[in-house]
Design an enzyme around this catalytic site. Structure first.
Site, PDB file in Angstrom:
ATOM      1  CG  ASN A  91      -1.784  -1.232   1.317  1.00 57.12           C
ATOM      2  OD1 ASN A  91      -2.276  -1.705   0.291  1.00 57.12           O
ATOM      3  ND2 ASN A  91      -1.984  -1.768   2.512  1.00 57.12           N
ATOM      4  CG  HIS A 127       0.780  -6.023   3.742  1.00 60.22           C
ATOM      5  ND1 HIS A 127       0.368  -5.992   5.056  1.00 60.22           N
ATOM      6  CD2 HIS A 127       0.835  -4.729   3.333  1.00 60.22           C
ATOM      7  CE1 HIS A 127       0.181  -4.728   5.426  1.00 60.22           C
ATOM      8  NE2 HIS A 127       0.453  -3.938   4.403  1.00 60.22           N
ATOM      9  N   GLY A 147      -4.328   2.916   1.656  1.00 63.60           N
ATOM     10  CA  GLY A 147      -4.376   2.188   2.921  1.00 63.60           C
ATOM     11  C   GLY A 147      -3.063   2.121   3.684  1.00 63.60           C
ATOM     12  CG  HIS A 204       4.940  -2.009   4.840  1.00 65.48           C
ATOM     13  ND1 HIS A 204       4.936  -0.657   5.077  1.00 65.48           N
ATOM     14  CD2 HIS A 204       3.637  -2.402   4.872  1.00 65.48           C
ATOM     15  CE1 HIS A 204       3.689  -0.246   5.263  1.00 65.48           C
ATOM     16  NE2 HIS A 204       2.883  -1.285   5.134  1.00 65.48           N
TER      17      HIS A 204
HETATM   18  P1  5GP Z   1      -0.076  -0.652   5.976  1.00 70.25           P
HETATM   19  O1  5GP Z   1      -1.422  -0.374   6.594  1.00 70.25           O
HETATM   20  O2  5GP Z   1       0.836   0.551   6.097  1.00 70.25           O
HETATM   21  O3  5GP Z   1      -0.136  -1.195   4.584  1.00 70.25           O
HETATM   22  O4  5GP Z   1       0.549  -1.822   6.833  1.00 70.25           O
HETATM   23  C1  5GP Z   1       1.111  -1.622   8.077  1.00 70.25           C
HETATM   24  C2  5GP Z   1       1.050  -2.947   8.794  1.00 70.25           C
HETATM   25  O5  5GP Z   1       1.895  -2.873   9.917  1.00 70.25           O
HETATM   26  C3  5GP Z   1      -0.340  -3.307   9.319  1.00 70.25           C
HETATM   27  O6  5GP Z   1      -0.766  -4.535   8.732  1.00 70.25           O
HETATM   28  C4  5GP Z   1      -0.154  -3.404  10.815  1.00 70.25           C
HETATM   29  O7  5GP Z   1      -0.897  -4.459  11.397  1.00 70.25           O
HETATM   30  C5  5GP Z   1       1.330  -3.625  10.954  1.00 70.25           C
HETATM   31  N1  5GP Z   1       1.898  -3.102  12.191  1.00 70.25           N
HETATM   32  C6  5GP Z   1       1.659  -1.873  12.760  1.00 70.25           C
HETATM   33  N2  5GP Z   1       2.382  -1.738  13.879  1.00 70.25           N
HETATM   34  C7  5GP Z   1       3.103  -2.881  14.021  1.00 70.25           C
HETATM   35  C8  5GP Z   1       4.048  -3.315  15.006  1.00 70.25           C
HETATM   36  O8  5GP Z   1       4.378  -2.625  15.985  1.00 70.25           O
HETATM   37  N3  5GP Z   1       4.573  -4.558  14.829  1.00 70.25           N
HETATM   38  C9  5GP Z   1       4.243  -5.349  13.774  1.00 70.25           C
HETATM   39  N4  5GP Z   1       4.831  -6.556  13.707  1.00 70.25           N
HETATM   40  N5  5GP Z   1       3.363  -4.957  12.824  1.00 70.25           N
HETATM   41  C10 5GP Z   1       2.798  -3.744  12.953  1.00 70.25           C
END
Ligand code: 5GP
Ligand code: ZN
Length: 112
Positions: free
Chosen positions: A85, A100, A91, A98
């Site tokens: 994302n 997923h 999102g 990163h």
């Molecule tokens: P995004 O929403 O930016 O695509 O994904 C961020 C991801 O990071 C989310 O799926 C969320 O659950 C994960 N995340 C947020 N904070 C932490 C954390 O402190 N540790 C880990 N392992 N994952 C995290």
């Protein structure tokens, strides 16, 4: 020092379930898994998103996909989804690039 959450995980200032590491990439379990297997593949170098990547980062971006495929092979995954994302509208909630890697359940298309 960067206050970025994922930079802090790279520096081991915040705990994470790290499943793979090399000199340029880290793979760790997402704290709120959206599938039976849900890990995040990140560069150790801070890039806010793909929008901050330059030609200099081309090899690093390839390296991240290879890290993902290595994890998938070692975890015995026959199928998986790799998604990134970029930007709030897509999102993104953590401003460190990163990918997923999701697996272990049927995947709908298009994603929401
Ligand atoms: P995004 O929403 O930016 O695509 O994904 C961020 C991801 O990071 C989310 O799926 C969320 O659950 C994960 N995340 C947020 N904070 C932490 C954390 O402190 N540790 C880990 N392992 N994952 C995290
Ligand atoms: Zn960062």
């Amino acid at each position: 020092m960067s206050e970025c959450l994922f930079c802090r995980i790279v520096r081991r200032e915040i705990p994470a379930q790290i499943v793979q590491e090399d000199e340029r990439a880290l793979v760790f379990r997402d704290v709120h898994p959206q599938a039976p297997t849900h890990v995040l593949v990140i560069p150790k170098k801070h890039l806010g998103s793909l929008l901050e990547a330059s030609d200099e980062d081309a090899a690093l971006l390839g390296h991240l996909q290879r890290a993902a495929s290595r994890f998938a092979a070692q975890a015995g995954l026959s199928s998986f989804r790799l998604v990134s994302n970029n930007g709030k509208g897509a999102g993104q909630t953590v401003d460190h690039l990163h990918y997923h890697l999701l697996a272990g359940r049927p995947m709908a298309w298009p994603p929401g």
